[in-house]
Design a protein around this motif. Sequence first.
Motif, mmCIF file in Angstrom:
data_model
loop_
_atom_site.group_PDB
_atom_site.id
_atom_site.type_symbol
_atom_site.label_atom_id
_atom_site.label_comp_id
_atom_site.label_asym_id
_atom_site.label_seq_id
_atom_site.Cartn_x
_atom_site.Cartn_y
_atom_site.Cartn_z
ATOM 1 N N TYR A 162 0.839 -1.212 0.000
ATOM 2 C CA TYR A 162 0.000 0.000 0.000
ATOM 3 C C TYR A 162 0.869 1.255 0.000
ATOM 4 O O TYR A 162 0.598 2.217 -0.731
ATOM 5 N N LYS A 163 1.899 1.257 0.844
ATOM 6 C CA LYS A 163 2.720 2.469 0.938
ATOM 7 C C LYS A 163 3.453 2.735 -0.378
ATOM 8 O O LYS A 163 3.590 3.881 -0.803
ATOM 9 N N VAL A 172 0.095 5.507 1.688
ATOM 10 C CA VAL A 172 -0.009 5.146 3.102
ATOM 11 C C VAL A 172 -0.623 3.751 3.226
ATOM 12 O O VAL A 172 -1.210 3.224 2.272
ATOM 13 N N ASP A 173 -0.491 3.220 4.422
ATOM 14 C CA ASP A 173 -0.994 1.879 4.710
ATOM 15 C C ASP A 173 -2.483 1.947 5.058
ATOM 16 O O ASP A 173 -2.844 1.959 6.230
ATOM 17 N N HIS A 230 0.872 6.093 11.541
ATOM 18 C CA HIS A 230 1.377 6.104 10.167
ATOM 19 C C HIS A 230 2.488 7.132 9.960
ATOM 20 O O HIS A 230 2.673 7.613 8.842
ATOM 21 N N GLU A 281 6.584 8.125 9.919
ATOM 22 C CA GLU A 281 7.739 7.383 9.420
ATOM 23 C C GLU A 281 8.874 7.450 10.429
ATOM 24 O O GLU A 281 9.232 8.526 10.907
ATOM 25 N N THR A 296 0.602 10.765 -1.491
ATOM 26 C CA THR A 296 1.957 10.401 -1.905
ATOM 27 C C THR A 296 2.895 11.607 -1.977
ATOM 28 O O THR A 296 4.050 11.469 -2.336
#
Length: 701
Positions: free
Chosen positions: A145-146, A151-152, A352, A354, A556
């Motif tokens: 997904y990422k 994103v997940d 979510h 990083e 994104t």
Amino acid sequence: MSVVSSVCCYCGTGCGVLIEADAGVVTGVAGDPAHPANRGRLCTKGATLHLAAAAASGRARHPEFRRDRTSVRARAGWADALDHIAEKFRSVVAEHGPDAVAFYVSGQLTTEAYYVFNKLARGLVGTNNIDTNSRLCMSSAVAGYKATLGVDAPPGCYDDIEAAGTLFIAGSNTAYAHPILFRRIEAARRARPDLKLVVVDPRRTDTAAEADLHLAILPGTDVALFHAMLNVMLWEDRVDRAYIDAHTEGWTALRDLVRDYTPEKAAAICGVPAADIVTAARWFARGPTLSLYCQGLNQSTCGVDKNAALINLHLATAQIGKPGAAPLSLTGQPNAMGGREVGGMANLFSAHRELDNPEHRAEVARLWGVDALPGQPGKTAIEMFDAVRRGEIRALWIACTNPAQSLPDQARVREALAAAELVVLQDAYADTETAGFADVLLPAAAWGETDGTMTNSERRIARVRAAVPPPGEARADWEIVTDFARRLDPERGVRLFPYACAEDVFDEHRETTRGRDLDITGLSYARLDAGPQHWPFAEGAVEGRVRLYADGVYPTGSGRARFHAAPYRPVAEAIDARFPLHLNTGRLRDAWHGMSRTGRVARLFAHADAPRLAMHPRDLALRRLASGELVRVKSRRGEVVVEVEASEAVRPGQCFLPMHWGARFMSGLGANALTLPAFDAVSKQPELKHAAVQVARADLP
Ligand code: SF4
């Protein structure tokens, strides 16, 4: 008698249940008609939850610990057991640094328990060495997904089953692993005979038997299949060029790559007719198409490429963000999704964020009230146990999981557990394979005994509730961690872990999501009491967002989804003259994981009372074997002795062994004596779905 509404503790379908209890004992269970995931239905596992809950055998009731490996564990009070761990942790950290400590947790924990474990590891101990058994089931889906959508976040929902024109199931025996979803699929197909079902699976599973088209691909060849389907869509002009131009990037590289994957070439790689690949591509492109996928894509050394190659098909045909159209990964455990939300994996971070983003780390440090958080990546499951084996990690805390049964290459895992200076096991059960290695056993509350929340495969958060008190001195997982944190560092622990109940933890977690893609600032326990809700559910919202990306805008950075152009790569371990058979491992309908719960319910053994190796009759004849004989299955790592059965569900040259039986129930170290620890370079998820093996009569040398 009382009736309490909660959620089933088995698969990620997340069915609502009504737990009946009397005099402190769970006496019955029924499907919750008000829960949108199952609408009152339960599968065989869910319908026997009360029997598993009432089984007294094996429960951990009191803390136990041993001061050294020459002694046996003895019953202790909570204070002594936790102080013992705290003393060991302080000594290990003082001598070797915080990364000499690690936590291996579970997708069966509540989100609240996941949250406090995450905060303990990163915020108090100062290590990112926190990973989860969900690494074994869906980390490739997270990374897929990422890589493509930013994103997940699974973009679809279960209601897409009824809205779809084509259901595309890849690498999932949904009929066994997510039975209630499969009941929905069957009902939808009865109501709408034009609803197509395509199943991609090397085996003719019960799911595949129901399909209009079964693509029985050779193990690990999914990427070649998906690229060939895109090749057909290109050739027949079935892609959505306007959507590609407006909402995606990376198309040219992918288009150039898949030109080489003709149906004929893919047919040779995948072992299925080229005409079937063409049919699958046409049905997929016609849509609306809902893809459901699980371990067959995820448990692979190219798991991220497989996930992304499937998502490529959705993006190229604009099959996303509208009713009936989405790539929807299924989670194997009830709260694998909740763990992802709080960042309960070595390479993830809260809400979510990083791990390698200094601003994200600073945000979480501010929210938690700590000076700074560690930035170096933590060890993922396989890496973690290897580091324990090498002596780099000296103290290991395991919660609600059984790595001495479930991790691949058991000989190596057991070497690690034996080498650790300290193994802490926090679990509801004291008789698992892992319990034999534990220096400290902390009794945890089980299903029906604890409060919190869980998130199912469609991003729907639901309340789980205690119907009865836990046995003996067992406590809720979040409470054990909170108590420990205050003992490990009395000043900071009390300040950072001020929780009096699970709701306090939820409220803090909720604040960490503010402004993030999974913002749940509009949710509270009171709001969830009215019914489960999808995330995101921001403050002021009246309901959660059921489908994502309806506007074609992706998180994104550029706002465009990213095509992923990666060539097909074969499985990590090729078959050869010595190990000539492809071994696939997987699930049965009425067993779950290492059977610490389902193994206590006699009724569930009616489906399969023992592990059996399924082999094609031709392969049995070649070896002069008959169904019911004992065979020795050997891989490069170990061997097991098991009964063999003839099955036309597996193709010649392949065999299948259920993964539920560990060393407690079968000779050798269980199915994972055979599997290999090779993993995907990005997701670090191991290739549990394939190993090269040989099979011979057990009495032969
Ligand atoms: Fe439980 Fe999954 Fe069965 Fe639903 S489908 S009752 S969540 S095991």
